[in-house]
Design an enzyme around this catalytic site. Structure first.
Site, PDB file in Angstrom:
ATOM      1  CB  ILE A 150      70.289 -43.837  18.299  1.00  0.00           C
ATOM      2  CG1 ILE A 150      70.840 -43.422  16.924  1.00  0.00           C
ATOM      3  CG2 ILE A 150      69.165 -44.850  18.186  1.00  0.00           C
ATOM      4  CD1 ILE A 150      71.407 -44.550  16.107  1.00  0.00           C
ATOM      5  CB  ALA A 225      72.440 -51.416  19.145  1.00  0.00           C
ATOM      6  NE  ARG A 226      77.009 -52.486  13.963  1.00  0.00           N
ATOM      7  CZ  ARG A 226      76.247 -51.600  13.313  1.00  0.00           C
ATOM      8  NH1 ARG A 226      74.961 -51.584  13.516  1.00  0.00           N
ATOM      9  NH2 ARG A 226      76.776 -50.730  12.492  1.00  0.00           N
ATOM     10  CD  GLU A 255      73.053 -57.989  11.153  1.00  0.00           C
ATOM     11  OE1 GLU A 255      73.330 -57.261  10.188  1.00  0.00           O
ATOM     12  OE2 GLU A 255      72.737 -57.554  12.250  1.00  0.00           O
ATOM     13  CG  HIS A 273      71.107 -54.370  10.087  1.00  0.00           C
ATOM     14  ND1 HIS A 273      72.396 -54.739  10.398  1.00  0.00           N
ATOM     15  CD2 HIS A 273      71.041 -53.052  10.386  1.00  0.00           C
ATOM     16  CE1 HIS A 273      73.077 -53.694  10.852  1.00  0.00           C
ATOM     17  NE2 HIS A 273      72.278 -52.655  10.842  1.00  0.00           N
TER      18      HIS A 273
HETATM   19  C1  8YV Z   1      73.352 -50.195   8.353  1.00  0.00           C
HETATM   20  C2  8YV Z   1      73.633 -49.389  10.604  1.00  0.00           C
HETATM   21  O1  8YV Z   1      74.742 -50.183   8.536  1.00  0.00           O
HETATM   22  O2  8YV Z   1      74.107 -47.116  10.613  1.00  0.00           O
HETATM   23  C3  8YV Z   1      74.451 -48.222  11.023  1.00  0.00           C
HETATM   24  O3  8YV Z   1      75.420 -48.434  11.802  1.00  0.00           O
HETATM   25  O4  8YV Z   1      73.725 -50.438  11.194  1.00  0.00           O
HETATM   26  C4  8YV Z   1      72.726 -49.322   9.408  1.00  0.00           C
HETATM   27  O5  8YV Z   1      72.496 -48.033   8.999  1.00  0.00           O
HETATM   28  C5  8YV Z   1      73.184 -49.901   6.886  1.00  0.00           C
HETATM   29  O6  8YV Z   1      73.832 -50.946   6.202  1.00  0.00           O
HETATM   30  C6  8YV Z   1      73.816 -48.599   6.461  1.00  0.00           C
HETATM   31  O7  8YV Z   1      73.904 -48.609   5.031  1.00  0.00           O
END
Ligand code: 8YV
Length: 309
Positions: A150, A225-226, A255, A273
């Protein structure tokens, strides 16, 4: 006869229909007091923003695979799965474009103050005074924390804006972009610091108060990202006291309950998100999630198994 799987987390109706067409999907609630079902469950389908409890995995004696829709697997108890030989799969690559596009959107929203300008126009304020200036993206120094698949897509897109790109990560990938082994030095040189690293214990609070201090009062942070990658208390303090210029955030510590202190700030652009949340991308993610299950149950080999870091 459809295979019995357990669903952890919810999907919008069009994606749920894809799951229901191929598997016998059960909810966690259906497991209560139903030992027969617990024994029948061979797979879990989930999504990367939802935590899969270790106790749940341990309660399913015939579980063979956990297939998540998303690239992140930090909320899956991989240590517990590994002990029982349970395969974990994710959906890499199919979402790179969507996430990279949102990142560019957050960067431009911050520098050109697009959300603020939109509100200004919608509230009729333009008739009374000009909207104040923003900043060019062109010519800026961009630091990317985590130049994985990414991160590379983000870099490729930002390259078209005539920026100067550097990155921090575990190793020098010998690319055209400058590798900076010291994250604080990267922040110090950056006008915009983009967080694109994986979540999890190893990277928790990687962006701490010292990194934010290094980014400085002219610097912007972007994180899609997170939430765990950023010391959120330190970020809130830096934003409130203008020790950084602003932040574009698609992910948060708790979240979906964003810390209320963010809502009082003017120098933020917040999104819930949505980095991978496009119709095309989420359909492709679900297809790969299901393909992982189908391939595993059909041949014993999944398509995109998560391998040990
Ligand atoms: C969400 C994401 O998780 O891909 C990931 O790690 O954070 C996002 O795509 C989403 O809820 C995926 O359904």
């Amino acid at each position: 006869m459809k295979i019995d799987i357990l669903q952890v987390g919810a999907f919008p109706p069009p994606l749920q229909a894809m799951v229901d067409a191929e598997f016998e999907c059960h909810s966690e609630a259906a497991l209560a007091g139903n030992d027969g079902l617990r024994h029948a469950i061979r797979g879990i389908i989930t999504r990367s923003a939802v935590k899969v409890p270790a106790t749940l995995v341990e309660s399913l004696p015939n579980l063979q695979i956990i297939s998540t829709s998303g690239v992140g697997y930090d909320l899956i108890p991989r240590d517990v799965a590994a002990k029982r030989g349970i395969v974990v799969t994710n959906t890499p690559d199919v979402l790179n474009t969507a996430v990279a596009e949102l990142c560019v959107g957050l960067v431009l929203s911050l520098l050109r103050r697009i959300p603020e300008a939109h509100r200004y126009a919608m509230e009729g304020k333009w008739a009374k005074a000009q909207f104040s200036m923003g900043s060019n993206l062109s010519g800026k120094e961009v630091g990317i924390v985590g130049l994985g698949r990414i991160g590379k897509e983000i870099a490729r897109r930002l390259n078209a804006f005539d920026v100067k790109l550097s990155y921090f990560g575990r190793n020098d990938q010998k690319l055209a972009y400058r590798f900076e082994p010291d994250i604080k030095a990267l922040a110090r040189s950056a006008d915009i610091l983009i967080v694109a690293a994986p979540g999890g214990d190893e990277t928790s609070k990687l962006i701490d108060g010292a990194v934010l201090e290094a980014l400085g009062p002219q610097g912007y942070l972007v994180n899609m990202a997170r939430g765990t990658l950023v010391d959120e208390a330190a970020l809130l303090d830096a934003l409130a006291n203008r020790r950084i210029a602003g932040a574009g955030l698609d992910v948060f510590e708790n979240e979906p309950n964003i810390d209320a202190r963010f809502l009082a700030l003017e120098n933020v652009v917040l999104t819930p998100h949505i980095a991978s949340a496009t119709n095309e991308t989420r359909r492709a993610m679900m297809r790969l999630t299901l393909d992982n299950l189908q391939a595993f149950f059909g041949s014993g080999k999944a398509v995109t198994e998560v391998v040990a870091d």
